[in-house]
Design a protein around this motif. Structure first.
Motif, PDB file in Angstrom:
ATOM      1  N   GLN A  37      41.587  63.107  40.199  1.00  0.00           N
ATOM      2  CA  GLN A  37      42.576  62.205  39.628  1.00  0.00           C
ATOM      3  C   GLN A  37      43.681  61.899  40.638  1.00  0.00           C
ATOM      4  O   GLN A  37      44.088  60.744  40.796  1.00  0.00           O
ATOM      5  CB  GLN A  37      43.175  62.833  38.380  1.00  0.00           C
ATOM      6  N   SER A  38      44.145  62.906  41.349  1.00  0.00           N
ATOM      7  CA  SER A  38      45.201  62.661  42.328  1.00  0.00           C
ATOM      8  C   SER A  38      44.686  61.808  43.483  1.00  0.00           C
ATOM      9  O   SER A  38      45.404  60.928  43.980  1.00  0.00           O
ATOM     10  CB  SER A  38      45.767  63.981  42.849  1.00  0.00           C
ATOM     11  N   TYR A  39      43.447  62.037  43.915  1.00  0.00           N
ATOM     12  CA  TYR A  39      42.866  61.197  44.968  1.00  0.00           C
ATOM     13  C   TYR A  39      42.790  59.752  44.498  1.00  0.00           C
ATOM     14  O   TYR A  39      43.116  58.826  45.245  1.00  0.00           O
ATOM     15  CB  TYR A  39      41.475  61.702  45.348  1.00  0.00           C
ATOM     16  N   PHE A  40      42.346  59.562  43.259  1.00  0.00           N
ATOM     17  CA  PHE A  40      42.236  58.195  42.728  1.00  0.00           C
ATOM     18  C   PHE A  40      43.597  57.506  42.710  1.00  0.00           C
ATOM     19  O   PHE A  40      43.723  56.364  43.134  1.00  0.00           O
ATOM     20  CB  PHE A  40      41.628  58.229  41.325  1.00  0.00           C
ATOM     21  N   TYR A  41      44.625  58.194  42.215  1.00  0.00           N
ATOM     22  CA  TYR A  41      45.933  57.550  42.097  1.00  0.00           C
ATOM     23  C   TYR A  41      46.597  57.310  43.448  1.00  0.00           C
ATOM     24  O   TYR A  41      47.347  56.354  43.617  1.00  0.00           O
ATOM     25  CB  TYR A  41      46.862  58.357  41.187  1.00  0.00           C
ATOM     26  N   TYR A  42      46.329  58.161  44.435  1.00  0.00           N
ATOM     27  CA  TYR A  42      46.982  57.977  45.732  1.00  0.00           C
ATOM     28  C   TYR A  42      46.235  57.005  46.639  1.00  0.00           C
ATOM     29  O   TYR A  42      46.851  56.277  47.410  1.00  0.00           O
ATOM     30  CB  TYR A  42      47.151  59.309  46.449  1.00  0.00           C
ATOM     31  N   TYR A  43      44.908  57.021  46.583  1.00  0.00           N
ATOM     32  CA  TYR A  43      44.150  56.234  47.556  1.00  0.00           C
ATOM     33  C   TYR A  43      43.401  55.050  46.936  1.00  0.00           C
ATOM     34  O   TYR A  43      43.466  53.937  47.442  1.00  0.00           O
ATOM     35  CB  TYR A  43      43.136  57.129  48.280  1.00  0.00           C
ATOM     36  N   ALA A  44      42.667  55.286  45.899  1.00  0.00           N
ATOM     37  CA  ALA A  44      41.798  54.236  45.359  1.00  0.00           C
ATOM     38  C   ALA A  44      42.556  53.257  44.471  1.00  0.00           C
ATOM     39  O   ALA A  44      42.277  52.057  44.493  1.00  0.00           O
ATOM     40  CB  ALA A  44      40.649  54.864  44.583  1.00  0.00           C
ATOM     41  N   PHE A  45      43.491  53.730  43.673  1.00  0.00           N
ATOM     42  CA  PHE A  45      44.183  52.860  42.722  1.00  0.00           C
ATOM     43  C   PHE A  45      44.931  51.715  43.397  1.00  0.00           C
ATOM     44  O   PHE A  45      44.822  50.571  42.941  1.00  0.00           O
ATOM     45  CB  PHE A  45      45.116  53.687  41.842  1.00  0.00           C
ATOM     46  N   PRO A  46      45.694  51.955  44.495  1.00  0.00           N
ATOM     47  CA  PRO A  46      46.385  50.813  45.124  1.00  0.00           C
ATOM     48  C   PRO A  46      45.424  49.754  45.660  1.00  0.00           C
ATOM     49  O   PRO A  46      45.772  48.581  45.724  1.00  0.00           O
ATOM     50  CB  PRO A  46      47.178  51.443  46.270  1.00  0.00           C
ATOM     51  N   THR A  47      44.205  50.147  46.020  1.00  0.00           N
ATOM     52  CA  THR A  47      43.230  49.180  46.526  1.00  0.00           C
ATOM     53  C   THR A  47      42.499  48.484  45.389  1.00  0.00           C
ATOM     54  O   THR A  47      42.258  47.280  45.428  1.00  0.00           O
ATOM     55  CB  THR A  47      42.203  49.889  47.427  1.00  0.00           C
ATOM     56  N   LEU A  48      42.131  49.243  44.369  1.00  0.00           N
ATOM     57  CA  LEU A  48      41.301  48.700  43.303  1.00  0.00           C
ATOM     58  C   LEU A  48      42.083  47.926  42.244  1.00  0.00           C
ATOM     59  O   LEU A  48      41.524  47.050  41.597  1.00  0.00           O
ATOM     60  CB  LEU A  48      40.511  49.829  42.625  1.00  0.00           C
ATOM     61  N   TYR A  49      43.340  48.236  42.045  1.00  0.00           N
ATOM     62  CA  TYR A  49      44.093  47.583  40.976  1.00  0.00           C
ATOM     63  C   TYR A  49      44.232  46.075  41.193  1.00  0.00           C
ATOM     64  O   TYR A  49      44.025  45.311  40.250  1.00  0.00           O
ATOM     65  CB  TYR A  49      45.459  48.238  40.789  1.00  0.00           C
ATOM     66  N   PRO A  50      44.549  45.600  42.396  1.00  0.00           N
ATOM     67  CA  PRO A  50      44.604  44.139  42.567  1.00  0.00           C
ATOM     68  C   PRO A  50      43.243  43.469  42.339  1.00  0.00           C
ATOM     69  O   PRO A  50      43.168  42.375  41.778  1.00  0.00           O
ATOM     70  CB  PRO A  50      45.066  43.945  44.011  1.00  0.00           C
ATOM     71  N   ILE A  51      42.185  44.123  42.753  1.00  0.00           N
ATOM     72  CA  ILE A  51      40.846  43.567  42.519  1.00  0.00           C
ATOM     73  C   ILE A  51      40.564  43.515  41.020  1.00  0.00           C
ATOM     74  O   ILE A  51      40.016  42.537  40.507  1.00  0.00           O
ATOM     75  CB  ILE A  51      39.781  44.404  43.261  1.00  0.00           C
ATOM     76  N   TYR A  52      40.952  44.554  40.311  1.00  0.00           N
ATOM     77  CA  TYR A  52      40.757  44.600  38.862  1.00  0.00           C
ATOM     78  C   TYR A  52      41.535  43.479  38.169  1.00  0.00           C
ATOM     79  O   TYR A  52      41.004  42.789  37.301  1.00  0.00           O
ATOM     80  CB  TYR A  52      41.177  45.959  38.314  1.00  0.00           C
ATOM     81  N   THR A  53      42.788  43.296  38.551  1.00  0.00           N
ATOM     82  CA  THR A  53      43.582  42.248  37.896  1.00  0.00           C
ATOM     83  C   THR A  53      43.021  40.866  38.197  1.00  0.00           C
ATOM     84  O   THR A  53      42.966  40.004  37.311  1.00  0.00           O
ATOM     85  CB  THR A  53      45.053  42.323  38.340  1.00  0.00           C
ATOM     86  N   LEU A  54      42.580  40.642  39.427  1.00  0.00           N
ATOM     87  CA  LEU A  54      42.020  39.340  39.790  1.00  0.00           C
ATOM     88  C   LEU A  54      40.737  39.061  39.018  1.00  0.00           C
ATOM     89  O   LEU A  54      40.563  37.989  38.442  1.00  0.00           O
ATOM     90  CB  LEU A  54      41.770  39.286  41.300  1.00  0.00           C
ATOM     91  N   THR A  55      39.829  40.024  38.990  1.00  0.00           N
ATOM     92  CA  THR A  55      38.563  39.807  38.293  1.00  0.00           C
ATOM     93  C   THR A  55      38.757  39.708  36.793  1.00  0.00           C
ATOM     94  O   THR A  55      38.071  38.931  36.136  1.00  0.00           O
ATOM     95  CB  THR A  55      37.564  40.920  38.618  1.00  0.00           C
ATOM     96  N   SER A  56      39.685  40.478  36.238  1.00  0.00           N
ATOM     97  CA  SER A  56      39.907  40.383  34.797  1.00  0.00           C
ATOM     98  C   SER A  56      40.467  39.012  34.428  1.00  0.00           C
ATOM     99  O   SER A  56      40.101  38.441  33.403  1.00  0.00           O
ATOM    100  CB  SER A  56      40.839  41.496  34.327  1.00  0.00           C
TER     101      SER A  56
END
Length: 174
Positions: A37-56
């Motif tokens: 969970q900490s890895y996801f929030y520190y590394y993956a979330f900042p990269t994936l969140y903009p992609i998620y918002t764009l695709t949604s």
């Protein structure tokens, strides 16, 4: 509020003693999930969140504005799934057909072996020669019948053509 403050140490003790026998088994799993969970929030979330918002947003606009595109995508998905199912059915049928052919082949080899064992090699070879002769005779008879049919149709064609006016002009030398 005083009741909560007074009962908190007792609840903490109850909680810690309740999970104590299983802590050695649960602790590695808990550590793994927390680290993931900490890895996801520190590394993956900042990269994936903009992609998620764009695709949604794209999917939301496609669902509301372009229903034909969505229905076309669903139709394509349906075609792909149905082709996969048909491929599985074809493979299943081919498996059973191949199995039946193999069983028939092995059964015929076994029957031939039993036949040779019971009749003897010499008698089996005589029988085999008779069968080959029979098949060759059938082939020759078929050729003869085919030749007779072809000759008969040629004769009929000549008879028909002799009655025509064209044949009469040929006989007259035209």
């Amino acid at each position: 509020m005083d009741i909560l403050q007074d009962s908190f140490p007792q609840l903490f003790h109850l909680y810690s003693t309740y999970y104590t026998p299983y802590a050695s088994y649960i602790q590695p799993l808990r550590r793994f999930f927390l680290l993931t969970q900490s890895y996801f929030y520190y590394y993956a979330f900042p990269t994936l969140y903009p992609i998620y918002t764009l695709t949604s947003r794209l999917f939301a606009s496609a669902l509301t504005e372009q229903q034909s595109l969505v229905s076309l995508a669903l139709l394509a998905l349906l075609v792909v799934v149905s082709l996969k199912v048909l491929d599985m059915v074809r493979r299943t049928i081919m498996y059973w057909v191949n199995l039946a052919i193999r069983l028939l082949m092995y059964l015929s080899v076994a029957v031939l072996g039993i036949w040779v064992y019971q009749r003897g090699v010499a008698q089996s070879l005589e029988d085999l020669g008779w069968i080959v002769g029979l098949l060759a005779g059938l082939g020759e008879a078929g050729e003869r019948v085919g030749y007779e049919k072809a000759a008969g149709s040629a004769r009929e064609a000549r008879k028909i053509s002799k009655g025509s006016s064209r044949w009469k002009t040929r006989e007259a030398g035209w």
